[in-house]
Design a protein around this motif. Structure first.
Motif, PDB file in Angstrom:
ATOM      1  N   ASP A  75       0.902  -1.241   0.214  1.00 12.34           N
ATOM      2  CA  ASP A  75      -0.007   0.020   0.023  1.00 12.34           C
ATOM      3  C   ASP A  75       0.822   1.112   0.018  1.00 12.34           C
ATOM      4  OD1 ASP A  75      -1.665   1.942   0.274  1.00 12.34           O
ATOM      5  OD2 ASP A  75      -2.754   0.858   1.994  1.00 12.34           O
ATOM      6  N   ILE A  76       0.867   1.926  -1.022  1.00 15.33           N
ATOM      7  CA  ILE A  76       1.663   3.212  -1.352  1.00 15.33           C
ATOM      8  C   ILE A  76       0.938   4.341  -1.315  1.00 15.33           C
ATOM      9  CG2 ILE A  76       3.577   1.627  -2.303  1.00 15.33           C
ATOM     10  CD1 ILE A  76       2.704   2.747  -5.024  1.00 15.33           C
ATOM     11  N   THR A  77      -0.353   4.383  -0.628  1.00 15.01           N
ATOM     12  CA  THR A  77      -1.161   5.691  -0.927  1.00 15.01           C
ATOM     13  C   THR A  77      -0.381   6.916  -0.286  1.00 15.01           C
ATOM     14  OG1 THR A  77      -2.995   3.979  -0.835  1.00 15.01           O
ATOM     15  CG2 THR A  77      -3.225   6.178  -0.520  1.00 15.01           C
ATOM     16  N   GLU A  78      -0.006   6.530   0.843  1.00 18.64           N
ATOM     17  CA  GLU A  78       0.663   7.720   1.552  1.00 18.64           C
ATOM     18  C   GLU A  78       2.000   8.198   0.980  1.00 18.64           C
ATOM     19  OE1 GLU A  78      -1.010   9.388   4.168  1.00 18.64           O
ATOM     20  OE2 GLU A  78      -2.678   7.613   4.051  1.00 18.64           O
ATOM     21  N   ARG A  79       2.846   7.294   0.264  1.00 17.51           N
ATOM     22  CA  ARG A  79       3.845   7.600  -0.319  1.00 17.51           C
ATOM     23  C   ARG A  79       3.469   8.257  -1.546  1.00 17.51           C
ATOM     24  NH1 ARG A  79       7.182   2.625  -2.326  1.00 17.51           N
ATOM     25  NH2 ARG A  79       6.824   2.239  -0.091  1.00 17.51           N
ATOM     26  N   ALA A  80       2.406   7.940  -2.128  1.00 18.32           N
ATOM     27  CA  ALA A  80       2.166   8.548  -3.313  1.00 18.32           C
ATOM     28  C   ALA A  80       1.921   9.974  -3.279  1.00 18.32           C
ATOM     29  CB  ALA A  80       0.936   7.562  -4.142  1.00 18.32           C
ATOM     30  N   LEU A  81       1.022  10.342  -2.115  1.00 19.58           N
ATOM     31  CA  LEU A  81       0.744  11.501  -1.750  1.00 19.58           C
ATOM     32  C   LEU A  81       1.582  12.468  -1.413  1.00 19.58           C
ATOM     33  CD1 LEU A  81      -2.788  10.586   0.462  1.00 19.58           C
ATOM     34  CD2 LEU A  81      -2.728  11.745  -1.895  1.00 19.58           C
ATOM     35  N   ALA A  82       2.608  11.895  -0.749  1.00 19.50           N
ATOM     36  CA  ALA A  82       3.827  12.575  -0.113  1.00 19.50           C
ATOM     37  C   ALA A  82       4.711  12.890  -1.311  1.00 19.50           C
ATOM     38  CB  ALA A  82       4.621  11.902   0.550  1.00 19.50           C
ATOM     39  N   GLU A  83       4.949  11.873  -2.599  1.00 20.85           N
ATOM     40  CA  GLU A  83       5.666  12.360  -3.854  1.00 20.85           C
ATOM     41  C   GLU A  83       4.929  13.264  -4.440  1.00 20.85           C
ATOM     42  OE1 GLU A  83       5.986   8.643  -5.842  1.00 20.85           O
ATOM     43  OE2 GLU A  83       7.579   7.820  -4.477  1.00 20.85           O
ATOM     44  N   LYS A  84       3.520  13.202  -4.396  1.00 22.12           N
ATOM     45  CA  LYS A  84       2.605  14.427  -5.371  1.00 22.12           C
ATOM     46  C   LYS A  84       2.955  15.867  -4.621  1.00 22.12           C
ATOM     47  CE  LYS A  84      -1.861  15.440  -6.994  1.00 22.12           C
ATOM     48  NZ  LYS A  84      -3.248  14.983  -7.039  1.00 22.12           N
ATOM     49  N   GLU A  85       3.068  15.792  -3.409  1.00 24.68           N
ATOM     50  CA  GLU A  85       3.436  16.877  -2.587  1.00 24.68           C
ATOM     51  C   GLU A  85       4.769  17.540  -2.700  1.00 24.68           C
ATOM     52  OE1 GLU A  85       1.929  20.323  -0.175  1.00 24.68           O
ATOM     53  OE2 GLU A  85       0.911  18.616  -1.265  1.00 24.68           O
ATOM     54  N   LEU A  86       5.652  16.790  -2.694  1.00 19.45           N
ATOM     55  CA  LEU A  86       7.063  16.802  -3.041  1.00 19.45           C
ATOM     56  C   LEU A  86       7.128  17.440  -4.668  1.00 19.45           C
ATOM     57  CD1 LEU A  86      10.079  17.114  -2.038  1.00 19.45           C
ATOM     58  CD2 LEU A  86      10.241  14.659  -2.787  1.00 19.45           C
ATOM     59  N   GLN A  87       6.477  16.834  -5.409  1.00 23.04           N
ATOM     60  CA  GLN A  87       6.641  17.493  -6.740  1.00 23.04           C
ATOM     61  C   GLN A  87       5.852  18.924  -6.907  1.00 23.04           C
ATOM     62  OE1 GLN A  87       4.390  14.697  -9.187  1.00 23.04           O
ATOM     63  NE2 GLN A  87       5.972  13.077  -8.990  1.00 23.04           N
ATOM     64  N   ARG A  88       4.935  19.232  -6.060  1.00 20.91           N
ATOM     65  CA  ARG A  88       4.371  20.584  -6.079  1.00 20.91           C
ATOM     66  C   ARG A  88       5.404  21.622  -5.382  1.00 20.91           C
ATOM     67  NH1 ARG A  88       1.588  23.954  -2.777  1.00 20.91           N
ATOM     68  NH2 ARG A  88       1.908  22.480  -0.884  1.00 20.91           N
ATOM     69  N   TYR A  89       6.139  21.215  -4.367  1.00 17.37           N
ATOM     70  CA  TYR A  89       7.103  21.990  -3.609  1.00 17.37           C
ATOM     71  C   TYR A  89       8.185  22.164  -4.717  1.00 17.37           C
ATOM     72  CZ  TYR A  89       4.794  21.662   0.664  1.00 17.37           C
ATOM     73  OH  TYR A  89       3.822  21.512   1.895  1.00 17.37           O
ATOM     74  N   SER A  90       8.662  21.204  -5.310  1.00 11.80           N
ATOM     75  CA  SER A  90       9.631  21.136  -6.349  1.00 11.80           C
ATOM     76  C   SER A  90       9.614  22.235  -7.383  1.00 11.80           C
ATOM     77  CB  SER A  90       9.940  19.997  -6.789  1.00 11.80           C
ATOM     78  OG  SER A  90      10.441  19.001  -5.858  1.00 11.80           O
ATOM     79  N   ALA A  91       8.210  22.219  -7.782  1.00  7.27           N
ATOM     80  CA  ALA A  91       7.919  23.097  -8.785  1.00  7.27           C
ATOM     81  C   ALA A  91       8.021  24.698  -8.441  1.00  7.27           C
ATOM     82  CB  ALA A  91       6.350  22.945  -9.134  1.00  7.27           C
ATOM     83  N   GLU A  92       7.466  24.867  -7.181  1.00 12.23           N
ATOM     84  CA  GLU A  92       7.545  26.416  -6.570  1.00 12.23           C
ATOM     85  C   GLU A  92       9.088  26.697  -6.248  1.00 12.23           C
ATOM     86  OE1 GLU A  92       5.025  26.307  -3.056  1.00 12.23           O
ATOM     87  OE2 GLU A  92       3.109  26.113  -4.140  1.00 12.23           O
ATOM     88  N   LEU A  93       9.903  25.784  -5.789  1.00 10.11           N
ATOM     89  CA  LEU A  93      11.211  25.867  -5.532  1.00 10.11           C
ATOM     90  C   LEU A  93      11.845  26.354  -6.821  1.00 10.11           C
ATOM     91  CD1 LEU A  93      13.425  26.295  -3.589  1.00 10.11           C
ATOM     92  CD2 LEU A  93      13.988  23.570  -3.900  1.00 10.11           C
ATOM     93  N   GLU A  94      11.523  25.665  -8.006  1.00 10.19           N
ATOM     94  CA  GLU A  94      12.140  25.868  -9.234  1.00 10.19           C
ATOM     95  C   GLU A  94      11.807  27.307  -9.617  1.00 10.19           C
ATOM     96  OE1 GLU A  94      12.471  24.070 -13.665  1.00 10.19           O
ATOM     97  OE2 GLU A  94      11.188  22.938 -11.957  1.00 10.19           O
ATOM     98  N   LYS A  95      10.867  27.512  -9.305  1.00 17.33           N
ATOM     99  CA  LYS A  95      10.090  29.040  -9.806  1.00 17.33           C
ATOM    100  C   LYS A  95      10.955  30.142  -8.901  1.00 17.33           C
ATOM    101  CE  LYS A  95       5.952  31.799 -10.036  1.00 17.33           C
ATOM    102  NZ  LYS A  95       4.708  31.754  -9.842  1.00 17.33           N
TER     103      LYS A  95
END
Length: 645
Positions: free
Chosen positions: A546-566
């Motif tokens: 069950d990787i539901t929490e991990r998938a949610l964390a990876e999605k949030e990390l991707q959002r943070y990465s996009a903001e940091l890149e900006k």
């Protein structure tokens, strides 16, 4: 007892083919009787009564009799080839009832002439006044009416599946046949019955139709009903009856013929009597020789088969790896094969025969429980017995046992087969312990494990999977794409790795997103094939994380990465601006102009505006403002002094 079973098996192997053969005769006999009846009916229609009587001296078959025979035999022909049992029974019931009613009505008119005259309408007008020897023609004889009632009763009894009722139908069918035979023989010997009496005699054609119809009824009952079951088959009794009954009938007919010859040739009665006796004796001698030769050959064959069977049984008894034993009512071994003797630690059966079986039970109470259950059930299969050898070594036995009784049901002993399952039980215990350890490991790991059949049904789940999907009932073998989705799916998931494993037998991996109520759950699934002994895929094993929490964390990390890149891009732009104004700037110490890379001098405001995003607005600082005021005051003072001078 074994010999009887062998002989009975030989007798019964042709039973079904004989029954089919007997039933094939029914349409032929019924058709022949219909021909006789139809000819009689045509004789009444055309006015040629010879067709209905077969002789000028004899009375013709009555139209009512012909119609009744046509009904009876038409039903026999139809039901003999009709596969629909219910329709066949209905036809028999209907026609049997009609025959009983017609026969009863004819008999009732003997005592109550005012009863409705059914036959009056069946006789053509020209034949209603015909009389022979004072007896009106075209009327059914009371004897014929009785035969019709017997035939109707046979049809009604045939519908019943009870053996007694069918035997009763057989007795009635034999009565119908015998009635026709007696009447026909009377005609053959020129002594027709009831001629010259007040009662209407039975026609020759009627007697012949009764013989054919009675034989058809007997055949329709089948080979397993009376009387054919006593004549058919390969048993000695049936064969003797088939041989001697015709001889007996022929002897009686020959004796009657002898009496006629003596009456017609009174000059030498002894000669004809001796000739007839010698003929009968010769016939009996020939039949006895035939019977003795045939039965003797069969008995020799039976004995050879029995001897061969006993030899095979003895070979199996002595060479089988399982123990075979017999114990009498006192519990003493009366028979034992070599394998059974070895099970208990003996080198030969003779060493254990005569010993009490109680010696080889670990606990005598187990033997009492075994005896009680065996008395109740008569047979026991795969019964576990805790036993011991002659040296006290403990062994585990598996027994299949049955009771031996005499014909009166008295207990004589038991017989059975023993198998030493000591090693198997130890192996089973070890396997069970291994399975329990494996199950403990599987139930305590943090990932889910499931087994999926080739038709996508769930065969097994570990504790983790059961915790994730508590509503799944393994006993019902639900389909995985229905059970693992909420709401249930209608077909195999497009991303399912298990279906690929079941197709090609390779390992596959996928990340699945499964509906779970209002949301979704994400799982990482690794499927591997499970092969059978023949190399075919029998199931697939799924490892589910069950990787539901991990998938949610990876999605949030991707959002943070996009903001940091900006943010990084903005910072990089600022750094570029900073780097543009960096380094050594040549500036005039007097006018504060700055020299650029091309050697031109520019105002400091112009240079900074060109190399940065800064813009200038002019003002004056307090110090400069003070200096400017002081300088202005000094200039004003000097001007006043010059003006005053």
């Amino acid at each position: 007892m074994n010999q009887n079973r062998i002989i009975d098996g030989m007798h019964m192997k042709n039973g079904r083919s004989e029954d089919r053969g007997v039933r094939k005769v029914v349409p032929l006999l019924a058709a022949a009787s219909c021909v006789v009846s139809a000819l009689a009916l045509c004789g009444w229609v055309t006015g040629s009564l010879y067709l209905a009587s077969f002789g000028e001296r004899y009375i013709p078959m009555a139209p009512s009799t012909a119609v009744s025979f046509l009904l009876l035999n038409a039903v026999l022909m139809v039901t003999a080839s009709l596969p629909l049992l219910r329709l066949s029974d209905r036809l028999k019931t209907l026609s049997g009832t009609i025959l009983l009613a017609v026969g009863g009505l004819i008999l009732a008119r003997l005592f109550f002439p005012a009863i409705f005259d059914l036959e009056h309408f069946l006789i053509p007008p020209w034949g209603r006044d015909l009389v022979s020897n004072g007896v009106p023609l075209g009327r059914m004889s009371p004897v014929t009416a009785l035969g019709m009632m017997l035939s109707g009763a046979v049809l009604l009894f045939m519908v019943r599946r009870d053996k007694r009722m069918r035997d009763a139908a057989g007795v009635l069918a034999v009565s119908v046949f015998s009635l026709g035979l007696v009447l026909f023989l009377a005609y053959i010997y020129d002594r027709p019955l009831l001629y010259g009496a007040a009662i209407t005699p039975v026609a020759l054609t009627t007697s012949l139709a009764f013989i054919l119809s009675g034989a058809g009824l007997i055949a329709a009952l089948g080979a397993d009903a009376f009387p054919l079951r006593h004549f058919l088959g390969t048993s000695i009794r049936a064969r003797l009856i088939r041989y001697f009954v015709p001889v007996l009938v022929f002897g009686i007919l020959l004796d009657i013929w002898q009496d006629r010859l003596i009456m017609e040739n009174r000059e030498a009665p002894g000669f004809y009597a001796a000739l007839s006796t010698i003929g009968i004796m010769l016939l009996i001698y020939i039949v006895v020789l035939k019977v003795a030769g045939s039965l003797g050959a069969d008995i020799d064959g039976y004995l050879e088969a029995i001897q061969s069977s006993e030899e095979r049984y003895r070979n199996i008894f002595n060479t089988t790896l399982d123990g075979v034993y017999e114990v009498n009512a006192e519990g003493v071994f009366t028979n034992m094969n070599p394998a059974g003797a070895r099970i208990f630690g003996y080198s030969s059966p003779e060493e254990i025969i005569g010993r009490n079986a109680l010696e080889y039970w670990r606990d005598p109470r187990d033997r009492e429980a075994f005896r009680a259950e065996l008395q109740l059930k008569k047979t026991l299969s795969a019964y576990y017995m805790a036993a011991k050898k002659r040296n006290g070594e403990l062994i585990d036995l598996e027994s299949s046992t049955r009771i031996i009784e005499d014909r009166e049901g008295n207990f004589l002993g038991i017989t059975g087969i023993l198998r030493d399952v000591t090693e198997r039980r130890l192996a089973d215990a070890a396997l069970q312990a291994s399975e329990e350890r494996f199950r403990g490991v599987m139930d305590n790991i943090a990932i889910g494990v499931s087994v999926i059949s080739p038709d996508m049904k769930i065969l097994s789940l570990n504790a983790t999977m059961k915790n994730w999907f508590p509503r799944i009932e393994i006993s019902q073998k639900p389909v995985c794409y229905e059970a693992f989705n909420d709401p249930p799916g209608n077909d195999v998931c497009s991303y399912c790795p298990t279906i690929q494993t079941l197709k090609d037998g390779d390992r596959h991996e996928s990340v699945t997103t499964t509906p779970a109520g209002a949301g979704f759950r994400s799982y990482r699934v690794i499927s591997s094939p499970l092969f059978g002994k023949d190399g075919r895929i029998i199931a697939a094993i799924e490892l589910v994380d069950d990787i539901t929490e991990r998938a949610l964390a990876e999605k949030e990390l991707q959002r943070y990465s996009a903001e940091l890149e900006k943010s990084n891009k903005a910072l990089q732009a600022a750094l570029v601006d900073v780097r543009t104004l960096g380094g050594m700037l040549p500036i005039c110490s007097s006018c504060k102009k700055i020299r650029d890379d091309k050697g031109y001098w520019s105002q400091i405001e112009s240079y900074i505006s060109e190399h940065s995003s800064a813009e200038f607005s002019h003002g004056i600082c307090p110090e400069c403002e003070k200096t400017a005021h002081e300088e202005l005051a000094a200039l004003t003072k000097d001007r006043k002094q010059r003006d005053g001078a």
